[in-house]
Design a protein around this motif. Structure first.
Motif, PDB file in Angstrom:
ATOM      1  N   LEU A   1       1.023  -1.281  -0.037  1.00  0.00           N
ATOM      2  CA  LEU A   1       0.015   0.248   0.083  1.00  0.00           C
ATOM      3  C   LEU A   1       0.929   1.293  -0.025  1.00  0.00           C
ATOM      4  O   LEU A   1       2.005   1.472   0.721  1.00  0.00           O
ATOM      5  CB  LEU A   1      -0.877  -0.030   1.316  1.00  0.00           C
ATOM      6  N   ARG A   2       0.709   2.438  -0.740  1.00  0.00           N
ATOM      7  CA  ARG A   2       1.121   3.485  -0.959  1.00  0.00           C
ATOM      8  C   ARG A   2       0.153   4.793  -0.525  1.00  0.00           C
ATOM      9  O   ARG A   2      -0.612   4.964  -1.335  1.00  0.00           O
ATOM     10  CB  ARG A   2       1.970   3.727  -2.237  1.00  0.00           C
ATOM     11  N   ASP A   3       0.451   5.173   0.735  1.00  0.00           N
ATOM     12  CA  ASP A   3      -0.099   6.515   1.190  1.00  0.00           C
ATOM     13  C   ASP A   3      -1.761   6.215   1.049  1.00  0.00           C
ATOM     14  O   ASP A   3      -2.487   6.886   0.729  1.00  0.00           O
ATOM     15  CB  ASP A   3      -0.150   7.774   0.268  1.00  0.00           C
ATOM     16  N   VAL A   4      -2.225   5.068   1.682  1.00  0.00           N
ATOM     17  CA  VAL A   4      -3.759   4.800   1.726  1.00  0.00           C
ATOM     18  C   VAL A   4      -4.220   5.000   2.984  1.00  0.00           C
ATOM     19  O   VAL A   4      -3.978   4.542   3.908  1.00  0.00           O
ATOM     20  CB  VAL A   4      -4.067   3.171   1.473  1.00  0.00           C
ATOM     21  N   ALA A   5      -5.515   5.739   2.830  1.00  0.00           N
ATOM     22  CA  ALA A   5      -6.449   5.950   3.956  1.00  0.00           C
ATOM     23  C   ALA A   5      -7.544   6.024   3.951  1.00  0.00           C
ATOM     24  O   ALA A   5      -8.128   6.538   2.672  1.00  0.00           O
ATOM     25  CB  ALA A   5      -6.035   7.418   4.556  1.00  0.00           C
ATOM     26  N   LEU A   6      -8.393   5.467   4.695  1.00  0.00           N
ATOM     27  CA  LEU A   6     -10.013   5.465   4.266  1.00  0.00           C
ATOM     28  C   LEU A   6     -10.433   7.029   4.567  1.00  0.00           C
ATOM     29  O   LEU A   6     -10.229   7.707   5.431  1.00  0.00           O
ATOM     30  CB  LEU A   6     -10.814   4.624   5.290  1.00  0.00           C
ATOM     31  N   ASP A   7     -11.424   7.423   3.470  1.00  0.00           N
ATOM     32  CA  ASP A   7     -12.165   8.565   3.753  1.00  0.00           C
ATOM     33  C   ASP A   7     -13.195   8.400   4.529  1.00  0.00           C
ATOM     34  O   ASP A   7     -13.699   9.584   5.455  1.00  0.00           O
ATOM     35  CB  ASP A   7     -12.791   9.164   2.588  1.00  0.00           C
ATOM     36  N   TRP A   8     -13.864   7.323   4.867  1.00  0.00           N
ATOM     37  CA  TRP A   8     -15.076   7.052   5.875  1.00  0.00           C
ATOM     38  C   TRP A   8     -14.790   5.860   6.587  1.00  0.00           C
ATOM     39  O   TRP A   8     -15.214   4.715   6.846  1.00  0.00           O
ATOM     40  CB  TRP A   8     -16.344   6.622   4.972  1.00  0.00           C
ATOM     41  N   PRO A   9     -13.702   6.034   7.633  1.00  0.00           N
ATOM     42  CA  PRO A   9     -13.203   4.802   8.667  1.00  0.00           C
ATOM     43  C   PRO A   9     -14.325   4.753   9.380  1.00  0.00           C
ATOM     44  O   PRO A   9     -15.177   5.476   9.739  1.00  0.00           O
ATOM     45  CB  PRO A   9     -12.070   5.337   9.222  1.00  0.00           C
ATOM     46  N   PRO A  10     -14.571   3.566  10.311  1.00  0.00           N
ATOM     47  CA  PRO A  10     -15.626   3.468  11.011  1.00  0.00           C
ATOM     48  C   PRO A  10     -15.557   4.408  12.210  1.00  0.00           C
ATOM     49  O   PRO A  10     -14.352   4.850  12.662  1.00  0.00           O
ATOM     50  CB  PRO A  10     -15.152   2.108  11.962  1.00  0.00           C
ATOM     51  N   LEU A  11     -16.685   4.954  12.815  1.00  0.00           N
ATOM     52  CA  LEU A  11     -16.622   5.962  13.825  1.00  0.00           C
ATOM     53  C   LEU A  11     -16.029   5.390  15.311  1.00  0.00           C
ATOM     54  O   LEU A  11     -15.375   5.946  15.990  1.00  0.00           O
ATOM     55  CB  LEU A  11     -18.158   6.189  13.909  1.00  0.00           C
ATOM     56  N   SER A  12     -15.975   4.101  15.285  1.00  0.00           N
ATOM     57  CA  SER A  12     -15.149   3.308  16.359  1.00  0.00           C
ATOM     58  C   SER A  12     -14.719   2.013  15.774  1.00  0.00           C
ATOM     59  O   SER A  12     -15.087   1.685  15.010  1.00  0.00           O
ATOM     60  CB  SER A  12     -16.091   2.999  17.651  1.00  0.00           C
ATOM     61  N   VAL A  13     -13.378   1.552  16.405  1.00  0.00           N
ATOM     62  CA  VAL A  13     -12.773   0.745  15.853  1.00  0.00           C
ATOM     63  C   VAL A  13     -13.311  -0.593  16.161  1.00  0.00           C
ATOM     64  O   VAL A  13     -13.547  -0.835  17.323  1.00  0.00           O
ATOM     65  CB  VAL A  13     -11.342   0.662  16.042  1.00  0.00           C
ATOM     66  N   PRO A  14     -13.896  -1.533  15.222  1.00  0.00           N
ATOM     67  CA  PRO A  14     -14.696  -2.878  15.616  1.00  0.00           C
ATOM     68  C   PRO A  14     -13.423  -4.010  15.835  1.00  0.00           C
ATOM     69  O   PRO A  14     -12.607  -3.640  15.097  1.00  0.00           O
ATOM     70  CB  PRO A  14     -15.490  -2.973  14.392  1.00  0.00           C
ATOM     71  N   PRO A  15     -14.196  -4.991  16.185  1.00  0.00           N
ATOM     72  CA  PRO A  15     -13.063  -6.169  16.466  1.00  0.00           C
ATOM     73  C   PRO A  15     -12.985  -6.683  15.193  1.00  0.00           C
ATOM     74  O   PRO A  15     -14.015  -6.709  14.359  1.00  0.00           O
ATOM     75  CB  PRO A  15     -13.988  -6.935  17.645  1.00  0.00           C
ATOM     76  N   LEU A  16     -11.807  -7.219  14.861  1.00  0.00           N
ATOM     77  CA  LEU A  16     -11.627  -7.882  13.580  1.00  0.00           C
ATOM     78  C   LEU A  16     -11.135  -9.364  14.079  1.00  0.00           C
ATOM     79  O   LEU A  16     -10.469  -9.794  15.006  1.00  0.00           O
ATOM     80  CB  LEU A  16     -10.327  -7.232  12.934  1.00  0.00           C
ATOM     81  N   PHE A  17     -11.829 -10.264  13.467  1.00  0.00           N
ATOM     82  CA  PHE A  17     -11.715 -11.664  13.675  1.00  0.00           C
ATOM     83  C   PHE A  17     -10.792 -12.310  12.661  1.00  0.00           C
ATOM     84  O   PHE A  17     -10.873 -12.043  11.433  1.00  0.00           O
ATOM     85  CB  PHE A  17     -13.074 -12.467  13.572  1.00  0.00           C
ATOM     86  N   ALA A  18     -10.202 -13.498  12.988  1.00  0.00           N
ATOM     87  CA  ALA A  18      -9.521 -14.375  11.967  1.00  0.00           C
ATOM     88  C   ALA A  18      -9.730 -15.769  12.648  1.00  0.00           C
ATOM     89  O   ALA A  18     -10.191 -15.981  13.695  1.00  0.00           O
ATOM     90  CB  ALA A  18      -7.944 -14.007  12.078  1.00  0.00           C
ATOM     91  N   GLY A  19      -9.708 -16.599  11.501  1.00  0.00           N
ATOM     92  CA  GLY A  19      -9.881 -17.974  11.644  1.00  0.00           C
ATOM     93  C   GLY A  19      -8.907 -18.926  10.982  1.00  0.00           C
ATOM     94  O   GLY A  19      -8.198 -18.489  10.128  1.00  0.00           O
ATOM     95  N   ALA A  20      -8.789 -20.094  11.345  1.00  0.00           N
ATOM     96  CA  ALA A  20      -7.583 -20.829  11.295  1.00  0.00           C
ATOM     97  C   ALA A  20      -7.817 -22.444  11.665  1.00  0.00           C
ATOM     98  O   ALA A  20      -8.773 -22.530  12.546  1.00  0.00           O
ATOM     99  CB  ALA A  20      -6.387 -20.669  11.618  1.00  0.00           C
ATOM    100  N   THR A  21      -7.239 -23.471  11.286  1.00  0.00           N
ATOM    101  CA  THR A  21      -7.169 -24.762  11.908  1.00  0.00           C
ATOM    102  C   THR A  21      -5.960 -25.300  12.439  1.00  0.00           C
ATOM    103  O   THR A  21      -5.994 -25.709  13.376  1.00  0.00           O
ATOM    104  CB  THR A  21      -7.834 -25.644  10.716  1.00  0.00           C
ATOM    105  N   GLY A  22      -4.752 -25.058  11.723  1.00  0.00           N
ATOM    106  CA  GLY A  22      -3.598 -25.277  12.287  1.00  0.00           C
ATOM    107  C   GLY A  22      -2.985 -24.634  13.324  1.00  0.00           C
ATOM    108  O   GLY A  22      -3.252 -23.653  13.585  1.00  0.00           O
ATOM    109  N   PRO A  23      -2.287 -25.334  14.287  1.00  0.00           N
ATOM    110  CA  PRO A  23      -1.876 -24.568  15.331  1.00  0.00           C
ATOM    111  C   PRO A  23      -1.028 -23.328  15.253  1.00  0.00           C
ATOM    112  O   PRO A  23      -1.274 -22.225  16.163  1.00  0.00           O
ATOM    113  CB  PRO A  23      -0.938 -25.762  15.957  1.00  0.00           C
ATOM    114  N   LYS A  24      -0.197 -23.214  14.337  1.00  0.00           N
ATOM    115  CA  LYS A  24       0.663 -22.236  13.974  1.00  0.00           C
ATOM    116  C   LYS A  24      -0.254 -20.975  13.631  1.00  0.00           C
ATOM    117  O   LYS A  24      -0.180 -19.851  13.933  1.00  0.00           O
ATOM    118  CB  LYS A  24       1.546 -22.301  13.013  1.00  0.00           C
TER     119      LYS A  24
END
Length: 283
Positions: A140-163
């Motif tokens: 990314l080069r100099d990227v910013a949202l013009d309409w970011p969330p008013l409050s930062v929401p939780p971001l989830f991730a999912g996986a199966t392997g231990p690492k």
């Protein structure tokens, strides 16, 4: 208190979504999750429609396959949902099924590196930061949202392997685990998640969402047994049987349990009503 949700399986045609969503809303179900499995349905499009059709229901996307999606586009889409439907959109990121990623020319040599770079950039963009990064995969080069969330929401991730599960603890605010998760494997996953959180110096709460393959009614046991992914951990039976399985996962560390119907569930609207009206009161 354990949160209860259900899945709208993408094996159902998209035009079926509205009736399932409205059934979940009317029954008082807390969450409905949609998937972006190749090559069924768009997770973001489905979530947008589900949120627009409801007033209270939380709608999760679990998971968005990051090799398939540019991080700037995904963040723009997520931020739009977060602003239009405050507090009701839940977004999860994942490696993607590698065979599917190969089919579309998006498979990468190091899925973990991509997921790490992606989540870090996406969290920064959602926080309103201007981001320049030259990673192995995320650039990314100099990227910013013009309409970011008013409050930062939780971001989830999912996986199966231990690492990868450990990585989820490091880079995400919550982890999504598949319907193959037993109480014992959930305890091990929680340990890995906590290792990742400790490595990142995190002390904030970390939500663990676990899918639970469930079936009730006629041929329920046969339908569970036929599922190649979740048969060992799945549950067939009445509301008491399914609630007991939910509670076992909760005791092992799940904050949210999402009931996953079988792909051949004959009555998906009835399934979400069953979850809300019969299982929910027992947990």
């Amino acid at each position: 208190m354990t949160t209860l949700g259900a899945v709208f399986r993408p094996q159902l045609p998209p035009e079926r979504l509205r009736s399932v969503v409205e059934s979940a809303e009317q029954a008082g179900l807390e969450q409905l999750w949609v998937w972006e499995d190749c090559f069924f349905e768009s997770g973001i499009a489905a979530a947008s429609a589900a949120l627009a059709w409801t007033e209270r229901l939380k709608v999760g996307v679990g998971l968005l396959p990051v090799p398939l999606r540019n991080v700037a586009l995904t963040t723009m889409e997520a931020a739009t949902l977060y602003r239009m439907f405050p507090g009701r959109a839940l977004i999860g990121l994942g490696h993607g099924v590698q065979d599917w990623m190969g089919q579309v020319g998006a498979r990468v040599e190091s899925p973990m590196t991509l997921l790490r770079e992606y989540a870090v950039a996406m969290r920064a963009l959602l926080a309103g930061q201007r981001v320049t990064t030259e990673g192995r995969y995320v650039k990314l080069r100099d990227v910013a949202l013009d309409w970011p969330p008013l409050s930062v929401p939780p971001l989830f991730a999912g996986a199966t392997g231990p690492k990868s599960i450990r990585l989820c603890g490091e880079i995400a605010d919550g982890t999504i685990l598949t319907c193959a998760t037993t109480p014992d494997s959930l305890r091990k996953s929680r340990e890995l998640i906590d290792e990742g959180r400790a490595a990142a110096g995190k002390s904030d709460p970390h939500e663990v969402v676990v899918y639970l393959l469930a079936a009730t009614g006629q041929d329920a046991a046969e339908r569970i047994a036929a599922d190649s992914e979740g048969a060992e951990a799945g549950v067939a039976g009445n509301a008491e049987d399914i609630a007991a399985a939910v509670l076992r996962l909760a005791e092992a560390g799940a904050g949210t349990v999402v009931l996953q119907p079988t792909a051949d569930e004959p009555d998906p609207e009835g399934f979400v009503r069953f979850a809300a009206n019969q299982v929910r009161p027992l947990i």
